[in-house]
Design a protein around this motif. Structure first.
Motif, PDB file in Angstrom:
ATOM      1  N   PRO A 126       0.824  -1.211   0.000  1.00  0.00           N
ATOM      2  CA  PRO A 126       0.000   0.000   0.000  1.00  0.00           C
ATOM      3  C   PRO A 126       0.860   1.264   0.000  1.00  0.00           C
ATOM      4  CG  PRO A 126      -0.564  -1.439   1.869  1.00  0.00           C
ATOM      5  CD  PRO A 126       0.608  -2.058   1.166  1.00  0.00           C
ATOM      6  N   GLY A 127       0.494   2.207  -0.863  1.00  0.00           N
ATOM      7  CA  GLY A 127       1.161   3.510  -0.873  1.00  0.00           C
ATOM      8  C   GLY A 127       2.547   3.510  -1.494  1.00  0.00           C
ATOM      9  N   VAL A 128       3.007   2.368  -1.987  1.00  0.00           N
ATOM     10  CA  VAL A 128       4.334   2.335  -2.623  1.00  0.00           C
ATOM     11  C   VAL A 128       4.155   2.504  -4.129  1.00  0.00           C
ATOM     12  CG1 VAL A 128       6.391   0.945  -3.083  1.00  0.00           C
ATOM     13  CG2 VAL A 128       5.365   0.932  -0.814  1.00  0.00           C
ATOM     14  N   GLY A 129       4.599   3.641  -4.645  1.00  0.00           N
ATOM     15  CA  GLY A 129       4.463   3.928  -6.071  1.00  0.00           C
ATOM     16  C   GLY A 129       5.687   3.469  -6.842  1.00  0.00           C
ATOM     17  N   ASP A 130       5.689   3.781  -8.134  1.00  0.00           N
ATOM     18  CA  ASP A 130       6.791   3.338  -9.004  1.00  0.00           C
ATOM     19  C   ASP A 130       8.136   3.834  -8.484  1.00  0.00           C
ATOM     20  OD1 ASP A 130       4.987   2.133 -10.644  1.00  0.00           O
ATOM     21  OD2 ASP A 130       4.891   3.798 -12.081  1.00  0.00           O
ATOM     22  N   TYR A 131       8.171   5.096  -8.075  1.00  0.00           N
ATOM     23  CA  TYR A 131       9.450   5.664  -7.653  1.00  0.00           C
ATOM     24  C   TYR A 131       9.977   4.952  -6.401  1.00  0.00           C
ATOM     25  CZ  TYR A 131      12.947   8.264  -5.351  1.00  0.00           C
ATOM     26  OH  TYR A 131      14.112   8.549  -4.709  1.00  0.00           O
ATOM     27  N   THR A 132       9.140   4.847  -5.378  1.00  0.00           N
ATOM     28  CA  THR A 132       9.605   4.258  -4.119  1.00  0.00           C
ATOM     29  C   THR A 132      10.007   2.798  -4.326  1.00  0.00           C
ATOM     30  OG1 THR A 132       8.095   5.744  -2.990  1.00  0.00           O
ATOM     31  CG2 THR A 132       9.021   3.986  -1.670  1.00  0.00           C
ATOM     32  N   ALA A 133       9.210   2.073  -5.108  1.00  0.00           N
ATOM     33  CA  ALA A 133       9.542   0.665  -5.360  1.00  0.00           C
ATOM     34  C   ALA A 133      10.909   0.555  -6.029  1.00  0.00           C
ATOM     35  CB  ALA A 133       8.461   0.025  -6.234  1.00  0.00           C
ATOM     36  N   ALA A 134      11.158   1.400  -7.022  1.00  0.00           N
ATOM     37  CA  ALA A 134      12.438   1.340  -7.732  1.00  0.00           C
ATOM     38  C   ALA A 134      13.583   1.733  -6.793  1.00  0.00           C
ATOM     39  CB  ALA A 134      12.402   2.259  -8.955  1.00  0.00           C
ATOM     40  N   ALA A 135      13.375   2.797  -6.011  1.00  0.00           N
ATOM     41  CA  ALA A 135      14.454   3.280  -5.139  1.00  0.00           C
ATOM     42  C   ALA A 135      14.805   2.231  -4.077  1.00  0.00           C
ATOM     43  CB  ALA A 135      14.045   4.601  -4.485  1.00  0.00           C
ATOM     44  N   VAL A 136      13.787   1.626  -3.450  1.00  0.00           N
ATOM     45  CA  VAL A 136      14.061   0.642  -2.397  1.00  0.00           C
ATOM     46  C   VAL A 136      14.663  -0.627  -3.016  1.00  0.00           C
ATOM     47  CG1 VAL A 136      13.038  -0.769  -0.558  1.00  0.00           C
ATOM     48  CG2 VAL A 136      12.261   1.584  -0.887  1.00  0.00           C
ATOM     49  N   ALA A 137      14.149  -1.027  -4.173  1.00  0.00           N
ATOM     50  CA  ALA A 137      14.696  -2.226  -4.836  1.00  0.00           C
ATOM     51  C   ALA A 137      16.183  -2.027  -5.147  1.00  0.00           C
ATOM     52  CB  ALA A 137      13.919  -2.532  -6.118  1.00  0.00           C
ATOM     53  N   ALA A 138      16.525  -0.834  -5.637  1.00  0.00           N
ATOM     54  CA  ALA A 138      17.925  -0.588  -6.005  1.00  0.00           C
ATOM     55  C   ALA A 138      18.801  -0.419  -4.764  1.00  0.00           C
ATOM     56  CB  ALA A 138      18.010   0.663  -6.887  1.00  0.00           C
ATOM     57  N   ILE A 139      18.367   0.431  -3.837  1.00  0.00           N
ATOM     58  CA  ILE A 139      19.256   0.822  -2.731  1.00  0.00           C
ATOM     59  C   ILE A 139      19.319  -0.265  -1.660  1.00  0.00           C
ATOM     60  CG2 ILE A 139      19.654   2.552  -0.922  1.00  0.00           C
ATOM     61  CD1 ILE A 139      18.172   4.569  -2.805  1.00  0.00           C
ATOM     62  N   ALA A 140      18.168  -0.861  -1.340  1.00  0.00           N
ATOM     63  CA  ALA A 140      18.165  -1.854  -0.256  1.00  0.00           C
ATOM     64  C   ALA A 140      18.509  -3.255  -0.763  1.00  0.00           C
ATOM     65  CB  ALA A 140      16.791  -1.863   0.431  1.00  0.00           C
ATOM     66  N   PHE A 141      18.158  -3.550  -2.026  1.00  0.00           N
ATOM     67  CA  PHE A 141      18.302  -4.926  -2.491  1.00  0.00           C
ATOM     68  C   PHE A 141      19.216  -5.092  -3.719  1.00  0.00           C
ATOM     69  CE2 PHE A 141      14.059  -4.817  -0.363  1.00  0.00           C
ATOM     70  CZ  PHE A 141      14.396  -5.642   0.704  1.00  0.00           C
ATOM     71  N   GLY A 142      19.837  -3.997  -4.156  1.00  0.00           N
ATOM     72  CA  GLY A 142      20.790  -4.103  -5.263  1.00  0.00           C
ATOM     73  C   GLY A 142      20.171  -4.526  -6.577  1.00  0.00           C
ATOM     74  N   ARG A 143      18.893  -4.195  -6.769  1.00  0.00           N
ATOM     75  CA  ARG A 143      18.251  -4.532  -8.053  1.00  0.00           C
ATOM     76  C   ARG A 143      18.538  -3.417  -9.071  1.00  0.00           C
ATOM     77  NH1 ARG A 143      16.298  -9.757  -7.832  1.00  0.00           N
ATOM     78  NH2 ARG A 143      15.424 -10.136  -5.767  1.00  0.00           N
ATOM     79  N   PRO A 144      18.780  -3.779 -10.337  1.00  0.00           N
ATOM     80  CA  PRO A 144      19.093  -2.730 -11.323  1.00  0.00           C
ATOM     81  C   PRO A 144      17.834  -1.988 -11.793  1.00  0.00           C
ATOM     82  CG  PRO A 144      19.221  -4.895 -12.337  1.00  0.00           C
ATOM     83  CD  PRO A 144      18.909  -5.138 -10.888  1.00  0.00           C
ATOM     84  N   ALA A 145      17.151  -1.347 -10.876  1.00  0.00           N
ATOM     85  CA  ALA A 145      15.905  -0.638 -11.190  1.00  0.00           C
ATOM     86  C   ALA A 145      16.229   0.755 -11.744  1.00  0.00           C
ATOM     87  CB  ALA A 145      15.066  -0.512  -9.924  1.00  0.00           C
ATOM     88  N   VAL A 146      15.299   1.280 -12.526  1.00  0.00           N
ATOM     89  CA  VAL A 146      15.477   2.622 -13.095  1.00  0.00           C
ATOM     90  C   VAL A 146      14.815   3.616 -12.133  1.00  0.00           C
ATOM     91  CG1 VAL A 146      15.071   4.074 -15.120  1.00  0.00           C
ATOM     92  CG2 VAL A 146      15.431   1.612 -15.412  1.00  0.00           C
TER      93      VAL A 146
END
Ligand code: SF4
Length: 342
Positions: A126-146
């Motif tokens: 809930p409340g997690v938009g495209d930006y937050t999902a990408a930022a957390v995926a990249a910064i916390a989990f090392g995913r190559p998100a845009v």
């Protein structure tokens, strides 16, 4: 002739990361480059939600208070709504505070207190938009998100000279950024771009001579950096008016909680009417102007008798109003009222 875009892709990330390794901002939610520590998804997520629409300087104190009081997602999920809303007071965009709680509770109830580690999994919260999902995926989990925030948007629009006005330019900016994201250190890459935008590629007077990617920056070469990205023309905001009531008894003030749905939803507030009244003509009345995203509000304070302290509410000691967690709009009004009473 090689395509200059391809040449730029080849070493954009290494140049940027080499700069980040010595120039990274030290932020309380961040793992410094080169550190062996593992990022805490809870802290990354909390910071990213808080940072939307506001600045690092505005967020730092809130982040420290939240993480001290609720050090884990489970602690936050177990918090009282009213405590979280009051702790959020002053940060604005209160729907985010409600979503924050909803998200923490979903992580605990549906995911055993562990954040999903993919962009799609995060996006489903809930409340997690495209930006937050990408930022957390990249910064916390090392995913190559845009990851594209306003700082990154500016850097890429300039580096690739994307002159289409926003918001139409967003698609081209994403398309230009996607091939630059490295598989190695994508979180540092996103944070490096954020830092570059915040400290060097600033909206006004970018410090291009100190920029690690100046060699192939198309806007620098064209001399148009400061004009990018092209912003859409500003629309005049509608002006709205409303009245809030000052109902005082025994050195206490009548406070209510705003309805969950709508502006400042769920926040403690002064009672009053809807914000669609004609402009107040009460000369000398205490009033404040406050800018919301889609309109400006002039709120005028009128004294009312205790018979108007109806419905759900609470009598709050006037001497302790600072602890009531009033949103900025009401805090400004209360401060002005106290000044005029002096
Ligand atoms: Fe921004 Fe200047 Fe760097 Fe280009 S060279 S990315 S305009 S700071």
């Amino acid at each position: 002739m090689p395509d200059p875009d391809i040449a730029a892709v080849a070493d954009f990330a290494p140049r940027l990361l080499a700069w980040y390794d010595h120039a990274a901002r030290i932020l309380p939610w961040r793992i410094a480059p080169g550190s062996a520590a593992t990022p805490d998804p809870y802290r990354i997520w909390l910071a990213e939600v808080m940072l939307q629409q506001t600045t690092v300087a505005a967020v730092a104190g809130y982040f420290a208070r939240f993480t001290e009081r609720w050090p884990s997602v489970a602690d936050l999920a177990a918090a009282d709504d009213a405590d979280v809303m009051a702790a959020w007071a002053g940060l604005g965009y209160y729907a985010r505070a409600r979503n924050l709680l909803a998200c923490a509770r979903t992580v605990v109830a549906d995911h055993g207190g562990v954040f999903p580690d993919s962009e799609a999994g995060l996006r489903a919260l809930p409340g997690v938009g495209d930006y937050t999902a990408a930022a957390v995926a990249a910064i916390a989990f090392g995913r190559p998100a845009v990851v594209v925030d306003a700082n990154i948007e500016r850097v890429i629009a300039r580096h690739r000279l994307i002159a289409t006005p926003l918001p139409a330019a967003k698609r081209a900016i994403r398309a230009a950024l996607a091939p630059l994201v490295p598989r190695d250190r994508p979180g540092d890459f996103a944070q490096a771009l954020m830092d570059l935008g915040a400290t060097i590629c600033t909206p006004r007077s970018p410090a291009c001579t100190r920029c690690p990617v100046v060699a192939d920056c198309a806007a620098f070469a064209a001399g148009t950096a400061e004009s990018l990205p092209v912003k859409p023309p500003k629309k005049a905001k509608p002006q709205r008016h409303g009245r809030a009531w000052w109902i005082e008894s025994d050195a206490r003030l009548w406070l209510v909680r705003r309805p969950d749905k709508g502006m400042l939803g769920g926040m403690r507030a002064l009672p009053g009417g809807a914000w669609d009244e004609p402009p107040a003509s009460d000369d000398g009345a205490v009033s404040v102007r406050h800018g919301f995203t889609h309109f400006d509000l002039t709120l005028t304070l009128v004294r009312r008798g205790v018979e108007d302290a109806a419905g759900e509410g609470e009598w709050w000691p006037i001497s302790a109003l600072d602890a009531a967690g009033l949103p900025t709009l009401y805090r400004k009004l209360v401060d002005k009222m106290r000044e005029s009473d002096r």
